[in-house]
Design a protein around this motif. Structure first.
Motif, short mmCIF file in Angstrom:
data_model
loop_
_atom_site.label_atom_id
_atom_site.label_comp_id
_atom_site.label_asym_id
_atom_site.label_seq_id
_atom_site.Cartn_x
_atom_site.Cartn_y
_atom_site.Cartn_z
N GLU A 152 0.97 -1.20 0.01
CA GLU A 152 0.07 0.16 -0.03
C GLU A 152 0.90 1.33 0.05
O GLU A 152 1.72 1.58 0.84
CB GLU A 152 -0.94 0.06 1.10
N PRO A 153 1.11 2.07 -1.02
CA PRO A 153 1.75 3.23 -1.15
C PRO A 153 1.42 4.41 -0.11
O PRO A 153 2.39 4.78 0.40
CB PRO A 153 1.41 3.93 -2.59
N VAL A 154 0.16 4.35 0.53
CA VAL A 154 -0.08 5.38 1.12
C VAL A 154 0.51 4.96 2.71
O VAL A 154 0.94 5.80 3.32
CB VAL A 154 -1.39 5.87 1.26
N SER A 155 -0.05 4.04 3.17
CA SER A 155 0.12 3.56 4.50
C SER A 155 1.65 2.86 4.50
O SER A 155 2.23 2.79 5.67
CB SER A 155 -0.86 2.70 5.10
N GLY A 156 2.23 2.45 3.47
CA GLY A 156 3.52 1.55 3.51
C GLY A 156 3.46 0.25 4.09
O GLY A 156 4.29 -0.63 3.98
N ARG A 157 2.06 -0.31 4.22
CA ARG A 157 1.88 -1.58 4.79
C ARG A 157 2.27 -2.58 3.50
O ARG A 157 2.08 -2.44 2.30
CB ARG A 157 0.37 -1.82 5.18
#
Length: 267
Positions: free
Chosen positions: A122-127
Motif C-alpha cells: 500500500e503506497p499511502v500507509s506503507g503496509r
C-alpha cells in the motif's frame, strides 16, 4: 532439492517498494493529465499505471532475467510451464484517481500457473502484505490468520462490482438479497486489499466476478496462506465461471450456498 519460493518474495517486495514510491511521487501529475479508459468509461487507467508497470517490468528484467511478465496494462501471456510474474501496477485506480488511500501495487510469481510468492504493498500507509506458498502470510512481518467466524449471519463480507452497467444491476440484486443473511457487506474498490483483509480477519469473506489474474494472483495466495478457503476463476462454475471466492473456513460452505441461492452464479 525442493523449490523455495521465499527468495521470490524478497524480489517482489524490492520491486513493489520502488513502484509504490513512483506511484506516490507522480500521483498529482498522473491524475491531472489525460486519464484514459479501457472496457467502459468507468474503467480508468492513468499514466502512473503505465509508468509503474514499466518500472516493474524493467526491474524484473534485471533481477530475474528471462522470466515472462503479464500485467494489467501491457498484457502478456502466462506461460503454461515455468515461472511467470503477474503485475497489477495500481490496484484500485479509481480510488487513486479520487485521492482515496485504498490502493496497492500487487506483484506475484506463479509457477506453472499457480501463485507461489506474492506481495501487496500500500503506497499511502506503507503496509506490506506478503506470502510464499507453504510458508504462511504476513503483514509487516507479523503472521496472519483468518477470522474464527462460524455464523454467516454475524459475518462481514466484502464484494466488488463489474464495470458494465447491465452486469452491475444483476450483481446489485444478488448483494441486496445476501445483505439480509450476513452482518454487513463492504465495497472498498481494490480486490488485492480485500483479499488481504480476509487474510487478516478484517473481513470474514470476499467474493467478486470478472477479476483479472493480476487482481488475485498475490492477494489470493496471501489469503490461502492465512488459512482461507479460496476458489479462483474457473474452479467453481456454480458460482460463475469468472468468480473469485475467499472465506474463513467456518462460514465458507454456508456463504457459498447463500450466494448460489441469491443468484451469484448467474450475474
Amino acid at each position: 532439492m525442493s523449490f523455495d519460493p521465499r527468495p521470490l518474495v524478497d524480489v517482489a517486495v524490492t520491486v513493489a517498494r520502488e513502484a509504490a514510491d513512483l506511484v506516490q511521487r507522480t500521483r498529482q501529475a498522473a491524475v491531472t493529465a489525460q486519464v484514459d479508459t479501457k472496457s467502459t468509461a468507468t474503467d480508468v487507467v492513468t499514466e502512473a499505471d503505465r509508468a509503474s508497470e514499466q518500472l516493474v517490468r524493467d526491474r524484473l528484467a534485471v533481477l530475474r532475467p528471462g522470466e515472462p511478465v503479464i500485467g494489467e496494462e501491457e498484457g502478456g501471456s502466462a506461460a503454461v510451464e515455468g515461472l511467470t510474474w503477474v503485475v497489477d501496477p495500481i490496484d484500485g485506480t479509481v480510488n487513486y484517481l479520487y485521492g482515496l488511500p485504498h490502493y496497492a501495487v500487487s506483484i506475484a510469481a506463479q509457477l506453472d500457473g499457480v501463485s507461489v510468492a506474492g506481495v501487496v504493498l500500500e503506497p499511502v500507509s506503507g503496509r506490506v502484505w506478503t506470502a510464499a506458498r507453504g510458508h504462511g502470510a504476513y503483514l509487516d512481518g507479523t503472521r496472519l490468520g483468518v477470522s474464527g467466524a462460524n455464523r454467516l449471519d454475524l459475518s462481514l463480507v466484502g464484494y466488488g462490482f463489474a464495470y458494465r452497467a447491465e452486469r452491475r444491476q444483476r450483481q446489485a440484486t444478488t448483494w441486496a438479497a445476501l445483505s439480509t443473511r450476513v452482518r454487513d457487506i463492504r465495497r472498498a474498490g481494490a480486490a488485492s486489499l480485500d483479499l488481504c483483509a480476509v487474510a487478516a480477519g478484517w473481513l470474514d469473506a470476499y467474493a467478486e466476478h470478472a477479476l483479472g489474474r493480476w487482481d488475485w494472483a498475490a492477494g489470493a495466495l496471501i489469503a490461502a496462506e492465512a488459512g482461507a478457503v479460496v476458489r479462483l476463476p474457473g474452479e467453481d462454475p456454480e458460482l460463475g465461471e469468472d468468480a473469485t471466492f475467499v472465506a474463513t473456513p467456518g462460514i465458507a460452505e454456508d456463504l457459498r450456498t447463500a450466494l448460489v441461492e441469491c443468484g451469484f452464479g448467474s450475474v
